[in-house]
Enzyme design. Sequence first.
Site, short mmCIF file in Angstrom:
data_model
loop_
_atom_site.label_atom_id
_atom_site.label_comp_id
_atom_site.label_asym_id
_atom_site.label_seq_id
_atom_site.Cartn_x
_atom_site.Cartn_y
_atom_site.Cartn_z
N LEU A 127 0.83 -1.21 0.00
CA LEU A 127 0.00 0.00 0.00
C LEU A 127 0.86 1.25 0.00
O LEU A 127 0.71 2.12 -0.85
CB LEU A 127 -0.94 -0.01 1.21
CG LEU A 127 -1.80 1.24 1.42
CD1 LEU A 127 -2.78 1.42 0.26
CD2 LEU A 127 -2.55 1.16 2.75
N ILE A 164 8.11 -2.35 2.17
CA ILE A 164 7.28 -3.55 2.04
C ILE A 164 7.93 -4.71 2.79
O ILE A 164 9.01 -5.18 2.42
CB ILE A 164 7.05 -3.91 0.56
CG1 ILE A 164 6.43 -2.72 -0.18
CG2 ILE A 164 6.19 -5.16 0.47
CD1 ILE A 164 5.15 -2.19 0.43
N SER A 165 7.24 -5.19 3.81
CA SER A 165 7.73 -6.31 4.61
C SER A 165 7.77 -7.58 3.77
O SER A 165 6.77 -7.95 3.16
CB SER A 165 6.84 -6.52 5.83
OG SER A 165 6.94 -5.43 6.72
N ASN A 202 -7.82 -2.94 9.40
CA ASN A 202 -8.52 -3.02 10.69
C ASN A 202 -8.05 -4.23 11.47
O ASN A 202 -7.75 -4.16 12.66
CB ASN A 202 -10.03 -3.06 10.47
CG ASN A 202 -10.59 -1.73 10.04
OD1 ASN A 202 -10.06 -0.68 10.39
ND2 ASN A 202 -11.68 -1.76 9.27
N GLY A 203 -8.00 -5.37 10.79
CA GLY A 203 -7.48 -6.58 11.44
C GLY A 203 -5.99 -6.48 11.69
O GLY A 203 -5.49 -6.94 12.73
N HIS A 211 16.81 -2.69 33.93
CA HIS A 211 18.02 -3.50 33.73
C HIS A 211 19.31 -2.67 33.82
O HIS A 211 20.40 -3.24 33.89
CB HIS A 211 17.98 -4.19 32.36
CG HIS A 211 17.16 -5.44 32.32
ND1 HIS A 211 15.79 -5.44 32.36
CD2 HIS A 211 17.54 -6.74 32.24
CE1 HIS A 211 15.34 -6.69 32.29
NE2 HIS A 211 16.38 -7.50 32.23
N GLU A 242 0.90 0.18 9.89
CA GLU A 242 -0.54 -0.12 9.92
C GLU A 242 -1.36 1.13 10.22
O GLU A 242 -2.43 1.06 10.82
CB GLU A 242 -0.86 -1.22 10.96
CG GLU A 242 0.00 -2.47 10.86
CD GLU A 242 -0.33 -3.35 9.67
OE1 GLU A 242 -0.63 -2.78 8.61
OE2 GLU A 242 -0.27 -4.57 9.79
#
Length: 421
Positions: free
Chosen positions: A165, A197-198, A279-280, A378, A403
């Site tokens: 996208l 782009i992954s 959305n998901g 830590h 996203e």
Amino acid sequence: MAAARALVRGVLLGTYSIGRSRSLIFNTVHVQRRGISACIDPSIGLSDEQKEFQKVAFDFAANEMAPHMAEWDQKEIFPVDAMKKAAQLGFGGIYVNPDVGGSGLSRLDTSIIFEALSTGCVSTTAYISIHNMCAWMIDTFGNKEQREKYCPDLCSMQKFASYCLTEPGSGSDAASLLTSAKLQGEHYILNGTKAFISGGGDTDVYVVMCRTGGKGPKGISCLVVEKETPGLSFGKKEKKVGWNSQPTRAVIFEDCAVPVTNRLGAEGEGFSIAMKGLNGGRINIASCSLGAAHASVLLARDHMCVRKQFGETLSNSQFLQFKLAEMATKLVASRLLVRHAALALQEGRPDAVSLCSMAKLFVTDECFSICNQALQIHGGYGYLKDYAVQQYVRDIRVHQILEGTNEVMRMIIARSLLTES
């Protein structure tokens, strides 16, 4: 659906057994998981079936991901074999329909699984979540031939998918994308560039949003482009702060001829398809943040119990006790919001879009804060790559950007509130 869930349950319980994770600093969170305090136990409130899914995912994370998490990050390895093992458990198409190889689980089930897997490696789980989103888009918006052609190989992870996208000039303003697809006979001729782009270059299927019509969202369509298509090429592999177990490249189209039969839905429906996928995706990425935060709370707790300063362990410091309490509270609040949004999405409720945006905004912000505070607890050790906490910090920082940036999430939520007034 009940039969499909029973089948998946049998696959999950029958194909994976618990192994012993290596007792390394990197895996402390998994070795100590049995000692989780009830107040942050992620299994509270789940059905027996969901607890079984969760247990399988936690065990896979501990045995197949966590021992390799640092190596995958440092050597920038895309762990194809490990992901194919995950697919054997049903994790390649978690919410894809069973008739094309998916597991047919709910959005809540999916969130539970991604949260557990992310404790083993955030970066790898985040890619798996993107792959699942692409498979779901083809399953949901594709026709019978498209579903049968692509979904079985994606669900088994014999093939991997990427979501295309974002462009160099259109990030948050996705509706202004410029990648064009001009119809010539039985093909679209695709020209343009997608950015960040992954999986780009290493994956097999690209779900691409492109402009087939005029300006704005109604001019956008969705095409499935296969890697071998002439005219498809890739940019250099990006050097990133985190998410190093998945490659990121530009995806370039130069007179790339894509068959009309590869279009998902009708012309002009691409933007709607993209947003429904996101959305998901927002629930998924928030769930990955939950896993990192959960792991980081346990790592901080265990470090406080063994690290001594000024003659006593850090666990005796009231200041750090309060910090740990705040981290645990943020974790549980975040988990409840994600699960609430997942149910709304699954049920198709009118508030689902806003709740998904709220979950993505709140959870990615708060979980990054949790991981960052765990690193602070830590001290200098937290800044060493021998300790897992620094990788959780690096890997989930980008969740506030992708996203849909968290600034865009605020816009979506505000617009919903103001249009309903």
